[in-house]
Structure formats: structure tokens, C-alpha cells
Scaffold this motif. Structure first.
Motif, mmCIF file in Angstrom:
data_model
loop_
_atom_site.group_PDB
_atom_site.id
_atom_site.type_symbol
_atom_site.label_atom_id
_atom_site.label_comp_id
_atom_site.label_asym_id
_atom_site.label_seq_id
_atom_site.Cartn_x
_atom_site.Cartn_y
_atom_site.Cartn_z
ATOM 1 N N THR A 153 0.872 -1.168 0.000
ATOM 2 C CA THR A 153 0.000 0.000 0.000
ATOM 3 C C THR A 153 0.909 1.217 0.000
ATOM 4 O O THR A 153 1.566 1.511 1.001
ATOM 5 N N LEU A 154 0.975 1.902 -1.132
ATOM 6 C CA LEU A 154 1.868 3.047 -1.271
ATOM 7 C C LEU A 154 1.223 4.341 -0.800
ATOM 8 O O LEU A 154 1.915 5.274 -0.394
ATOM 9 N N TRP A 157 -4.803 5.627 -1.657
ATOM 10 C CA TRP A 157 -5.477 5.494 -2.946
ATOM 11 C C TRP A 157 -4.695 4.646 -3.957
ATOM 12 O O TRP A 157 -5.123 4.464 -5.082
ATOM 13 N N MET A 158 -3.529 4.106 -3.551
ATOM 14 C CA MET A 158 -2.703 3.355 -4.508
ATOM 15 C C MET A 158 -2.075 2.125 -3.878
ATOM 16 O O MET A 158 -1.446 2.211 -2.830
ATOM 17 N N ARG A 159 -2.271 0.966 -4.567
ATOM 18 C CA ARG A 159 -1.648 -0.293 -4.156
ATOM 19 C C ARG A 159 -0.904 -0.887 -5.351
ATOM 20 O O ARG A 159 -1.356 -0.781 -6.484
ATOM 21 N N LEU A 160 0.204 -1.549 -5.063
ATOM 22 C CA LEU A 160 1.034 -2.175 -6.086
ATOM 23 C C LEU A 160 1.346 -3.597 -5.629
ATOM 24 O O LEU A 160 1.724 -3.805 -4.480
ATOM 25 N N TYR A 186 -1.447 -3.013 -10.390
ATOM 26 C CA TYR A 186 -1.638 -1.789 -9.618
ATOM 27 C C TYR A 186 -3.119 -1.475 -9.487
ATOM 28 O O TYR A 186 -3.934 -1.878 -10.316
ATOM 29 N N LYS A 187 -3.450 -0.776 -8.412
ATOM 30 C CA LYS A 187 -4.826 -0.359 -8.188
ATOM 31 C C LYS A 187 -4.809 1.085 -7.733
ATOM 32 O O LYS A 187 -4.136 1.433 -6.750
ATOM 33 N N ILE A 188 -5.542 1.912 -8.441
ATOM 34 C CA ILE A 188 -5.675 3.325 -8.106
ATOM 35 C C ILE A 188 -7.149 3.615 -7.880
ATOM 36 O O ILE A 188 -7.974 3.304 -8.721
#
Length: 190
Positions: A153-154, A157-160, A186-188
Motif C-alpha cells: 500500500t503506497l 489510494w494506490m496499491r502495487l 496496480y490499483k488506483i
């Protein structure tokens, strides 16, 4: 869809203990039936053509859930185990089994990250092995897939997610080398 495609009918019965409980747990048994016509892998008719079989079927079972939860946190270890079997007269894979573990929050100060490992084994059915023997192209009995993954979890709102898979005996074909696959997802969220 073509009229000859058939229909896939599946059913599953299970038990689930929800997140309001101390530990989440799920167990299920299922079955499927595909109504299409399929050539038998070995049996032939009077003309020497593969005998056609109406339908194919399989069964499966699974258990999955939390194995350990860190006190007062949504972090911990979870796992799964799945096994299945299919009609090996028309399907290459007669049996399969897979299992894996995932740990959320394993790395300090990375509470929302998840690291996971898994293994999956597809075992050729006896009929497929006989068909390959008769054709003079013997096959290995199983394909093994090993998987390692890390979900980071970066930002809120963003996961890689990095995923690495190593396949031993791809397609159980002795002519093929082991294979390595690397993926990045990736998920935004807006």
C-alpha cells in the motif's frame, strides 16, 4: 455461443464464520458438470475416431481462513487449502491440490502490506498418461507452480502488487523447460 458449446452447471455448499467472529473461516464442497460433447482421450469407435462422451464433471473442496491474528490489530496469518478432481477420460488433469499462506503486516510499519506464498500441483489423469504413452510422447505426471507475492500500500489510494511464479514441468511436457513469470498489478482508487 454455438449450439454445440453446452452449459456449465456448478453447485457449492459451504460454511462461513464471518468477520465479527474472532477468526474468519470458510469451508466448502462443490461439484460441476459441463454438458458439451468431448472426445475420449483413449477410447475410439469402430472407425478409429475418438469416442465422444456427453459431458464431463468434477468435484472440489476447500478450507480457508485466519490462522493467527495479532492482538488488537487486523494483521496476521491466513491460509488456504484446495483440492479437486475431474473426469480423466476427457480432461488432462485428473487431480489438483493447492495451498498457501499470506501475512498482513509482517514488516514493521507496513501494516497494510501483505506477503504471500503458494504452491499448486496439477496431476495428470491415468487416461491422459495412457494416451501420451500410446502416442510415444510420454509426459511427466504433474505440473507444479510456486508463487510468491507482495502487495504494497503506497498511499491510501494506490496499491502495487508484485507476483512471481515459477512453473516446474509446464503442461507436463518433457520438451518444455521450467518457466518463470513475473507480474505487476496496480490499483488506483479515485
Amino acid at each position: 455461443l454455438d449450439d454445440d458449446d453446452g452449459a456449465l452447471v456448478a453447485t457449492e455448499i459451504g460454511y462461513q464464520r464471518g468477520p465479527e467472529e474472532r477468526r474468519v473461516f470458510r469451508a466448502a464442497l462443490g461439484a460441476w458438470f459441463y454438458t458439451g460433447d468431448f472426445p475420449d482421450l483413449v477410447a475410439v469407435d469402430a472407425n478409429g475416431d475418438p469416442r465422444m462422451r456427453h459431458g464431463t464433471h468434477g468435484l472440489y473442496g476447500l478450507v480457508e481462513g485466519e490462522l493467527f491474528r495479532e492482538p488488537a490489530r487486523a494483521q496476521g496469518l491466513s491460509g488456504f487449502l484446495r483440492a479437486g478432481m475431474a473426469d480423466d477420460r476427457v480432461n488432462q488433469i485428473g487431480y489438483s491440490v493447492s495451498g498457501g499462506l499470506a501475512y498482513a503486516g509482517l514488516i514493521p510499519r507496513r501494516d497494510d502490506d501483505v506477503v504471500g506464498i503458494a504452491v499448486s500441483v496439477g496431476i495428470n489423469g491415468d487416461t491422459f498418461m495412457e494416451a501420451r504413452r500410446r502416442a510415444g510422447t510420454p509426459a511427466d505426471s504433474e505440473e507444479v507452480a510456486l508463487e510468491w507475492t507482495y502487495l504494497a500500500t503506497l498511499a491510501p489510494w494506490m496499491r502495487l502488487q508484485l507476483d512471481i511464479q515459477y512453473i516446474i514441468n509446464p503442461a507436463t511436457d518433457r520438451a518444455l523447460d521450467d518457466a518463470l513469470g513475473v507480474g505487476l498489478r496496480y490499483k488506483i482508487v479515485f
